[in-house]
Motif scaffolding. Structure first.
Motif, PDB file in Angstrom:
ATOM      1  N   GLY A  16      37.276  25.493  23.991  1.00 24.14           N
ATOM      2  CA  GLY A  16      38.545  24.776  23.954  1.00 24.14           C
ATOM      3  C   GLY A  16      39.022  24.227  25.269  1.00 24.14           C
ATOM      4  O   GLY A  16      38.256  23.808  26.115  1.00 24.14           O
ATOM      5  N   SER A  17      40.365  24.216  25.434  1.00 26.50           N
ATOM      6  CA  SER A  17      40.969  23.631  26.623  1.00 26.50           C
ATOM      7  C   SER A  17      41.134  24.631  27.758  1.00 26.50           C
ATOM      8  O   SER A  17      41.533  24.259  28.844  1.00 26.50           O
ATOM      9  N   VAL A  18      40.858  25.877  27.508  1.00 27.95           N
ATOM     10  CA  VAL A  18      40.955  26.894  28.551  1.00 27.95           C
ATOM     11  C   VAL A  18      39.710  26.808  29.419  1.00 27.95           C
ATOM     12  O   VAL A  18      38.597  26.698  28.921  1.00 27.95           O
ATOM     13  N   ASP A  19      39.911  26.838  30.711  1.00 27.84           N
ATOM     14  CA  ASP A  19      38.777  26.827  31.632  1.00 27.84           C
ATOM     15  C   ASP A  19      38.299  28.255  31.800  1.00 27.84           C
ATOM     16  O   ASP A  19      38.917  29.052  32.493  1.00 27.84           O
ATOM     17  N   ILE A  22      34.797  30.864  36.282  1.00 25.29           N
ATOM     18  CA  ILE A  22      35.442  31.666  37.315  1.00 25.29           C
ATOM     19  C   ILE A  22      36.326  30.742  38.153  1.00 25.29           C
ATOM     20  O   ILE A  22      35.873  29.733  38.679  1.00 25.29           O
ATOM     21  N   GLN A  23      37.590  31.110  38.248  1.00 23.62           N
ATOM     22  CA  GLN A  23      38.562  30.314  38.984  1.00 23.62           C
ATOM     23  C   GLN A  23      38.465  30.627  40.480  1.00 23.62           C
ATOM     24  O   GLN A  23      37.958  31.686  40.872  1.00 23.62           O
ATOM     25  N   PRO A  24      38.961  29.712  41.345  1.00 19.13           N
ATOM     26  CA  PRO A  24      38.856  29.943  42.799  1.00 19.13           C
ATOM     27  C   PRO A  24      39.449  31.270  43.271  1.00 19.13           C
ATOM     28  O   PRO A  24      38.963  31.855  44.234  1.00 19.13           O
ATOM     29  N   HIS A  25      40.464  31.765  42.585  1.00 23.76           N
ATOM     30  CA  HIS A  25      41.107  33.022  42.974  1.00 23.76           C
ATOM     31  C   HIS A  25      40.431  34.251  42.345  1.00 23.76           C
ATOM     32  O   HIS A  25      40.841  35.372  42.618  1.00 23.76           O
ATOM     33  N   GLU A  26      39.418  34.043  41.521  1.00 30.68           N
ATOM     34  CA  GLU A  26      38.713  35.148  40.875  1.00 30.68           C
ATOM     35  C   GLU A  26      37.413  35.462  41.608  1.00 30.68           C
ATOM     36  O   GLU A  26      36.828  34.596  42.250  1.00 30.68           O
ATOM     37  N   ASN A  27      36.981  36.699  41.463  1.00 26.85           N
ATOM     38  CA  ASN A  27      35.728  37.145  42.046  1.00 26.85           C
ATOM     39  C   ASN A  27      34.818  37.587  40.898  1.00 26.85           C
ATOM     40  O   ASN A  27      35.147  38.542  40.182  1.00 26.85           O
ATOM     41  N   ALA A  28      33.710  36.898  40.714  1.00 22.98           N
ATOM     42  CA  ALA A  28      32.814  37.172  39.581  1.00 22.98           C
ATOM     43  C   ALA A  28      32.345  38.618  39.561  1.00 22.98           C
ATOM     44  O   ALA A  28      32.301  39.246  38.498  1.00 22.98           O
ATOM     45  N   LYS A  29      31.989  39.151  40.708  1.00 21.27           N
ATOM     46  CA  LYS A  29      31.503  40.538  40.761  1.00 21.27           C
ATOM     47  C   LYS A  29      32.613  41.521  40.373  1.00 21.27           C
ATOM     48  O   LYS A  29      32.357  42.520  39.698  1.00 21.27           O
ATOM     49  N   GLU A  30      33.841  41.249  40.799  1.00 21.43           N
ATOM     50  CA  GLU A  30      34.967  42.104  40.428  1.00 21.43           C
ATOM     51  C   GLU A  30      35.182  42.075  38.915  1.00 21.43           C
ATOM     52  O   GLU A  30      35.353  43.127  38.280  1.00 21.43           O
ATOM     53  N   LEU A  31      35.148  40.893  38.312  1.00 19.04           N
ATOM     54  CA  LEU A  31      35.342  40.783  36.867  1.00 19.04           C
ATOM     55  C   LEU A  31      34.220  41.479  36.107  1.00 19.04           C
ATOM     56  O   LEU A  31      34.462  42.159  35.100  1.00 19.04           O
ATOM     57  N   GLU A  32      32.996  41.317  36.593  1.00 11.63           N
ATOM     58  CA  GLU A  32      31.850  41.986  35.976  1.00 11.63           C
ATOM     59  C   GLU A  32      32.020  43.500  36.046  1.00 11.63           C
ATOM     60  O   GLU A  32      31.801  44.212  35.062  1.00 11.63           O
ATOM     61  N   SER A  33      32.432  43.994  37.191  1.00 11.37           N
ATOM     62  CA  SER A  33      32.633  45.432  37.383  1.00 11.37           C
ATOM     63  C   SER A  33      33.742  45.958  36.466  1.00 11.37           C
ATOM     64  O   SER A  33      33.602  47.025  35.853  1.00 11.37           O
ATOM     65  N   LEU A  58      27.157  39.897  24.208  1.00 11.54           N
ATOM     66  CA  LEU A  58      27.636  38.895  25.163  1.00 11.54           C
ATOM     67  C   LEU A  58      28.294  37.698  24.481  1.00 11.54           C
ATOM     68  O   LEU A  58      29.164  37.057  25.066  1.00 11.54           O
ATOM     69  N   ARG A  59      27.929  37.420  23.235  1.00 10.65           N
ATOM     70  CA  ARG A  59      28.589  36.317  22.513  1.00 10.65           C
ATOM     71  C   ARG A  59      30.037  36.681  22.216  1.00 10.65           C
ATOM     72  O   ARG A  59      30.929  35.828  22.323  1.00 10.65           O
ATOM     73  N   LEU A  60      30.281  37.938  21.888  1.00 17.14           N
ATOM     74  CA  LEU A  60      31.658  38.384  21.687  1.00 17.14           C
ATOM     75  C   LEU A  60      32.406  38.435  23.016  1.00 17.14           C
ATOM     76  O   LEU A  60      33.603  38.141  23.077  1.00 17.14           O
ATOM     77  N   SER A  61      31.708  38.807  24.062  1.00 17.36           N
ATOM     78  CA  SER A  61      32.333  38.840  25.385  1.00 17.36           C
ATOM     79  C   SER A  61      32.767  37.445  25.817  1.00 17.36           C
ATOM     80  O   SER A  61      33.787  37.304  26.502  1.00 17.36           O
ATOM     81  N   LYS A  62      32.048  36.440  25.405  1.00 17.81           N
ATOM     82  CA  LYS A  62      32.445  35.049  25.694  1.00 17.81           C
ATOM     83  C   LYS A  62      33.788  34.739  25.040  1.00 17.81           C
ATOM     84  O   LYS A  62      34.674  34.144  25.661  1.00 17.81           O
ATOM     85  N   ILE A  63      33.950  35.166  23.797  1.00 16.02           N
ATOM     86  CA  ILE A  63      35.210  34.948  23.089  1.00 16.02           C
ATOM     87  C   ILE A  63      36.329  35.744  23.761  1.00 16.02           C
ATOM     88  O   ILE A  63      37.446  35.238  23.948  1.00 16.02           O
ATOM     89  N   ALA A  64      36.033  36.978  24.150  1.00 17.88           N
ATOM     90  CA  ALA A  64      37.016  37.821  24.826  1.00 17.88           C
ATOM     91  C   ALA A  64      37.407  37.221  26.181  1.00 17.88           C
ATOM     92  O   ALA A  64      38.584  37.226  26.556  1.00 17.88           O
ATOM     93  N   ARG A  65      36.438  36.713  26.921  1.00 15.79           N
ATOM     94  CA  ARG A  65      36.730  36.078  28.223  1.00 15.79           C
ATOM     95  C   ARG A  65      37.658  34.886  28.026  1.00 15.79           C
ATOM     96  O   ARG A  65      38.600  34.688  28.804  1.00 15.79           O
ATOM     97  N   ALA A  66      37.419  34.097  26.977  1.00 19.31           N
ATOM     98  CA  ALA A  66      38.268  32.932  26.727  1.00 19.31           C
ATOM     99  C   ALA A  66      39.718  33.352  26.489  1.00 19.31           C
ATOM    100  O   ALA A  66      40.646  32.706  26.984  1.00 19.31           O
ATOM    101  N   LYS A  67      39.922  34.434  25.745  1.00 18.49           N
ATOM    102  CA  LYS A  67      41.281  34.915  25.493  1.00 18.49           C
ATOM    103  C   LYS A  67      41.920  35.421  26.789  1.00 18.49           C
ATOM    104  O   LYS A  67      43.074  35.087  27.099  1.00 18.49           O
ATOM    105  N   SER A  68      41.185  36.213  27.563  1.00 21.32           N
ATOM    106  CA  SER A  68      41.729  36.706  28.834  1.00 21.32           C
ATOM    107  C   SER A  68      42.035  35.556  29.784  1.00 21.32           C
ATOM    108  O   SER A  68      43.081  35.547  30.438  1.00 21.32           O
ATOM    109  N   ALA A  69      41.130  34.580  29.860  1.00 13.06           N
ATOM    110  CA  ALA A  69      41.345  33.426  30.737  1.00 13.06           C
ATOM    111  C   ALA A  69      42.572  32.632  30.294  1.00 13.06           C
ATOM    112  O   ALA A  69      43.357  32.180  31.138  1.00 13.06           O
TER     113      ALA A  69
END
Length: 160
Positions: A16-19, A22-33, A58-69
């Protein structure tokens, strides 16, 4: 090339329209952890109750990431859209008898994942999702707002 949990999610992303990137203020390793920490803490709780571990999808995690984002980017915090939008996306991936969702957010916690899981354990409806024996699959997504709030989404599925 070895991809981490969040990097793999981003390759699968495109919601959708949610980006969801990883946003500039986010840290991929922190989110993964944080995602992995929620996963291990919820499974530890289930094992302590003699319940089977949840398998991470991981397909469900994609949906979950979209909601959190979406929440981190200003969407209202809450379960609105779960029964139609997210459950519909889940059903396209994994036909299910039942699906559930836990959401949490916090700021300035030493261990944000532990705090999220503790809040779920203290809420009867969220604890019911964690302890529902039929659930066998999960997806977890984490995002951070510009203001530093950490948003967690955990999806649960009892597949057909």
């Amino acid at each position: 090339m070895k991809l981490g949990f969040v990097s793999t999610l981003l390759l699968l992303a495109g919601c959708g329209s949610v980006d969801v990137s990883i946003q500039p203020h986010e840290n991929a390793k922190e989110l993964e952890s944080l995602s992995y920490s929620v996963y291990t803490k919820v499974n530890a709780h289930r094992l302590a109750k003699n319940l089977s571990e949840l398998k991470l999808d991981l397909r469900l995690s994609k949906i979950a990431r979209a909601k959190s984002a979406a929440m981190a980017q200003g969407e209202e915090f809450g379960h609105a859209g779960f029964n139609v939008v997210r459950a519909g996306k889940i059903k396209k991936i994994i036909p299910f008898h039942r699906a559930g969702e836990n959401l949490a957010f916090n700021t300035n916690e030493i261990d944000p994942a532990a705090r999220a899981v503790k809040m779920w354990q203290e809420s009867p409806s969220h604890l019911a999702n964690i302890e529902r024996p039929e659930y066998s699959i999960t997806g977890i997504g984490v995002a951070k707002s510009v203001a530093g709030q950490i948003f967690f989404t955990q999806l649960f599925v009892y597949p057909k």
